[in-house]
Design a protein around this motif. Structure first.
Motif, PDB file in Angstrom:
ATOM      1  N   VAL A 122     -53.674   2.639 -56.382  1.00 27.74           N
ATOM      2  CA  VAL A 122     -52.701   3.506 -57.055  1.00 27.74           C
ATOM      3  C   VAL A 122     -53.346   4.187 -58.262  1.00 27.74           C
ATOM      4  N   ARG A 123     -53.318   5.505 -58.278  1.00 29.48           N
ATOM      5  CA  ARG A 123     -53.813   6.252 -59.440  1.00 29.48           C
ATOM      6  C   ARG A 123     -52.623   6.711 -60.270  1.00 29.48           C
ATOM      7  N   ILE A 124     -52.600   6.332 -61.553  1.00 29.03           N
ATOM      8  CA  ILE A 124     -51.515   6.780 -62.442  1.00 29.03           C
ATOM      9  C   ILE A 124     -51.972   8.064 -63.117  1.00 29.03           C
ATOM     10  N   ASP A 125     -51.376   9.192 -62.742  1.00 29.26           N
ATOM     11  CA  ASP A 125     -51.715  10.486 -63.343  1.00 29.26           C
ATOM     12  C   ASP A 125     -51.431  10.461 -64.848  1.00 29.26           C
ATOM     13  N   MET A 126     -52.094  11.349 -65.575  1.00 27.73           N
ATOM     14  CA  MET A 126     -51.817  11.448 -67.013  1.00 27.73           C
ATOM     15  C   MET A 126     -50.997  12.713 -67.274  1.00 27.73           C
ATOM     16  N   GLU A 127     -49.862  12.539 -67.953  1.00 26.73           N
ATOM     17  CA  GLU A 127     -48.994  13.680 -68.260  1.00 26.73           C
ATOM     18  C   GLU A 127     -49.268  14.152 -69.695  1.00 26.73           C
ATOM     19  N   ASP A 128     -48.285  14.766 -70.338  1.00 22.37           N
ATOM     20  CA  ASP A 128     -48.541  15.337 -71.669  1.00 22.37           C
ATOM     21  C   ASP A 128     -48.757  14.232 -72.710  1.00 22.37           C
ATOM     22  N   ARG A 143     -53.027  -3.354 -64.251  1.00 26.32           N
ATOM     23  CA  ARG A 143     -54.336  -3.750 -63.722  1.00 26.32           C
ATOM     24  C   ARG A 143     -54.510  -5.265 -63.841  1.00 26.32           C
ATOM     25  N   GLU A 144     -54.033  -5.797 -64.962  1.00 23.39           N
ATOM     26  CA  GLU A 144     -54.173  -7.245 -65.131  1.00 23.39           C
ATOM     27  C   GLU A 144     -53.413  -7.993 -64.033  1.00 23.39           C
ATOM     28  N   GLU A 145     -52.237  -7.464 -63.684  1.00 25.15           N
ATOM     29  CA  GLU A 145     -51.431  -8.169 -62.679  1.00 25.15           C
ATOM     30  C   GLU A 145     -51.857  -7.874 -61.239  1.00 25.15           C
ATOM     31  N   TYR A 146     -52.226  -6.613 -60.949  1.00 22.68           N
ATOM     32  CA  TYR A 146     -52.460  -6.233 -59.537  1.00 22.68           C
ATOM     33  C   TYR A 146     -53.913  -5.865 -59.220  1.00 22.68           C
ATOM     34  N   GLY A 147     -54.637  -5.321 -60.191  1.00 23.16           N
ATOM     35  CA  GLY A 147     -56.047  -4.979 -59.953  1.00 23.16           C
ATOM     36  C   GLY A 147     -56.292  -3.621 -59.319  1.00 23.16           C
ATOM     37  N   ASN A 148     -55.422  -3.238 -58.357  1.00 29.41           N
ATOM     38  CA  ASN A 148     -55.690  -2.049 -57.533  1.00 29.41           C
ATOM     39  C   ASN A 148     -55.150  -0.761 -58.156  1.00 29.41           C
ATOM     40  N   VAL A 149     -55.476  -0.538 -59.414  1.00 32.66           N
ATOM     41  CA  VAL A 149     -54.857   0.582 -60.125  1.00 32.66           C
ATOM     42  C   VAL A 149     -55.868   1.249 -61.059  1.00 32.66           C
ATOM     43  N   GLY A 150     -55.712   2.563 -61.204  1.00 31.48           N
ATOM     44  CA  GLY A 150     -56.556   3.314 -62.136  1.00 31.48           C
ATOM     45  C   GLY A 150     -55.719   4.361 -62.830  1.00 31.48           C
ATOM     46  N   THR A 151     -56.282   5.009 -63.838  1.00 28.11           N
ATOM     47  CA  THR A 151     -55.525   6.082 -64.490  1.00 28.11           C
ATOM     48  C   THR A 151     -56.436   7.289 -64.745  1.00 28.11           C
ATOM     49  N   VAL A 152     -56.023   8.135 -65.678  1.00 30.85           N
ATOM     50  CA  VAL A 152     -56.685   9.428 -65.869  1.00 30.85           C
ATOM     51  C   VAL A 152     -56.978   9.652 -67.349  1.00 30.85           C
ATOM     52  N   ILE A 153     -58.137  10.258 -67.617  1.00 27.42           N
ATOM     53  CA  ILE A 153     -58.496  10.655 -68.986  1.00 27.42           C
ATOM     54  C   ILE A 153     -58.680  12.178 -69.012  1.00 27.42           C
ATOM     55  N   GLN A 154     -58.184  12.791 -70.089  1.00 24.25           N
ATOM     56  CA  GLN A 154     -58.263  14.261 -70.220  1.00 24.25           C
ATOM     57  C   GLN A 154     -59.277  14.619 -71.311  1.00 24.25           C
ATOM     58  N   SER A 155     -60.266  15.443 -70.958  1.00 26.58           N
ATOM     59  CA  SER A 155     -61.335  15.722 -71.934  1.00 26.58           C
ATOM     60  C   SER A 155     -60.864  16.645 -73.057  1.00 26.58           C
ATOM     61  N   TYR A 156     -59.682  17.272 -72.922  1.00 28.95           N
ATOM     62  CA  TYR A 156     -59.216  18.119 -74.031  1.00 28.95           C
ATOM     63  C   TYR A 156     -58.585  17.308 -75.162  1.00 28.95           C
ATOM     64  N   LEU A 157     -58.299  16.056 -74.942  1.00 27.19           N
ATOM     65  CA  LEU A 157     -57.650  15.262 -76.000  1.00 27.19           C
ATOM     66  C   LEU A 157     -58.675  14.749 -77.011  1.00 27.19           C
ATOM     67  N   ARG A 158     -58.372  14.897 -78.294  1.00 31.19           N
ATOM     68  CA  ARG A 158     -59.286  14.419 -79.337  1.00 31.19           C
ATOM     69  C   ARG A 158     -59.436  12.898 -79.285  1.00 31.19           C
TER      70      ARG A 158
END
Ligand SMILES: Cc1cc2nc3c(=O)[nH]c(=O)nc-3n(C[C@H](O)[C@H](O)[C@H](O)COP(=O)(O)OP(=O)(O)OC[C@H]3O[C@@H](n4cnc5c(N)ncnc54)[C@H](O)[C@@H]3O)c2cc1C
Length: 302
Positions: A122-128, A143-158
């Motif tokens: 499961v990929r958790i998209d990053m919103e505003d 992730r701690e509970e299920y392991g099979n998860v990732g998320t998103v990083i935005q390079s425009y954020l300081r």
């Protein structure tokens, strides 16, 4: 951006929805799950994997959020039944992030549990930026509970460099993209050169730190940054992937695949297509302008 294209972007909210749909069609698999399955299958046949997304965001009704959980369970079942090479992407605000964080975690947790049953991811998209911290908190906790998860990083954020230092230490599975939401200058870099330079820096921090990274871009310069980092750290094909959106630059897709990289395409489907489509069209006002011109040219001759 030309004046004409700027005007088209500014007037998008006034454009009738059927017309927006007409030129947003390329970005969306269709209204139904079977459309997403068909598109993912076609991609798989060309050696490209998929991530299926059910369109929807900013849900403020608990019933709607619970219905979204069932929709995603159906997607996971279809991926398994059709033997697709696809995972899923989802937006926390579709599951009630803005209603109640605990409720949202329960909902996404139910999807992670189901995905785990199918050995999927499961990929958790990053919103505003109003969602950034809550999404990272959700990610760490799920992730701690299920392991099979990732998320998103935005390079425009300081803040992203500091976030990446922590995520690298945790060997997170991340998608790195530039970021699509309109943010104030205190929160996000506005200069494209700085956003791009930060993309390269974050790639070094994440890939150098042993994270699996989905390098999500259609910008040749960022694809080059990805190849540079892969070379620098001597990574094997299964330690990273490139990612692109459905409907954008099929030629670049072929180039990336021909170079031997793994590539994943984001395949959104569903009836809640409007906010996603207008974001895509604002990203590419040239396309919106071109389509407008085509439509009106067609009417002139009919
Ligand atoms: C797989 C994937 C997942 C994403 N997930 C997120 C997310 O979770 N959160 C988030 O904030 N953002 C997300 N994004 C969007 C991302 O942040 C950028 O807004 C988007 O990818 C455009 O940036 P770019 O790197 O392609 O570079 P840009 O410099 O914006 O674009 C480079 C070139 O790509 C082409 N292009 C870009 N967009 C379009 C378009 N819509 N139509 C046609 N051509 C286009 C144009 O030729 C442009 O010149 C995602 C992007 C991808 C590829």
């Amino acid at each position: 951006m030309s004046l004409m294209n700027k005007a088209i972007v500014a007037t998008l909210p006034l454009v009738p929805k059927p017309l927006v749909r007409h030129f947003a069609n390329r970005y969306i698999a269709g209204d139904k799950l079977e459309d997403a399955v068909r598109v993912a299958n076609a991609l798989n046949k060309r050696g490209i994997c998929a991530t299926i997304d059910v369109l929807g965001e900013e849900v403020d009704d608990r019933g709607e959020a619970l219905a979204a959980v069932e929709d995603y369970k159906s997607v996971l079942a279809a991926i398994d039944a059709e033997k697709l090479d696809s995972n899923i992407s989802l937006k926390p605000t579709m599951f009630g992030l803005k209603i109640d964080k605990g409720f949202c975690r329960e909902n996404i947790g139910a999807i992670c549990a189901e995905a785990k049953r199918y050995d999927n991811f499961v990929r958790i998209d990053m919103e505003d930026s109003s969602c950034t911290q809550d999404t990272l908190d959700l990610y760490y906790s799920l992730r701690e509970e299920y392991g099979n998860v990732g998320t998103v990083i935005q390079s425009y954020l300081r803040r992203s460099l500091a976030d990446c230092v922590g995520l690298a230490a945790a060997k997170a599975n991340l998608r790195l993209c530039k970021g699509i939401y309109v943010e104030p200058r205190e929160i996000a870099f506005k200069d494209k050169a700085v956003i791009n330079a930060n993309f390269g820096l974050l790639l070094d921090v994440l890939l150098g730190g042993g994270c699996y990274v989905g390098i999500a871009t259609h910008d040749e310069k960022m694809v080059w940054e990805g190849s540079r980092a892969v070379h620098k750290f001597g990574l094997k094909r299964d330690q990273y992937e490139f990612q692109m959106l459905l409907g954008v630059d099929a030629k670049l897709r072929d180039v990336i695949v021909a170079q031997g990289h793994k590539l994943r395409v984001y395949v959104p489907f569903g009836t809640a297509w409007y906010p996603y489509s207008t974001r895509r069209l604002k990203e590419n006002p040239h396309l919106a302008g071109q389509t407008f011109r085509n439509i009106f040219a067609k009417y002139e001759f009919e």
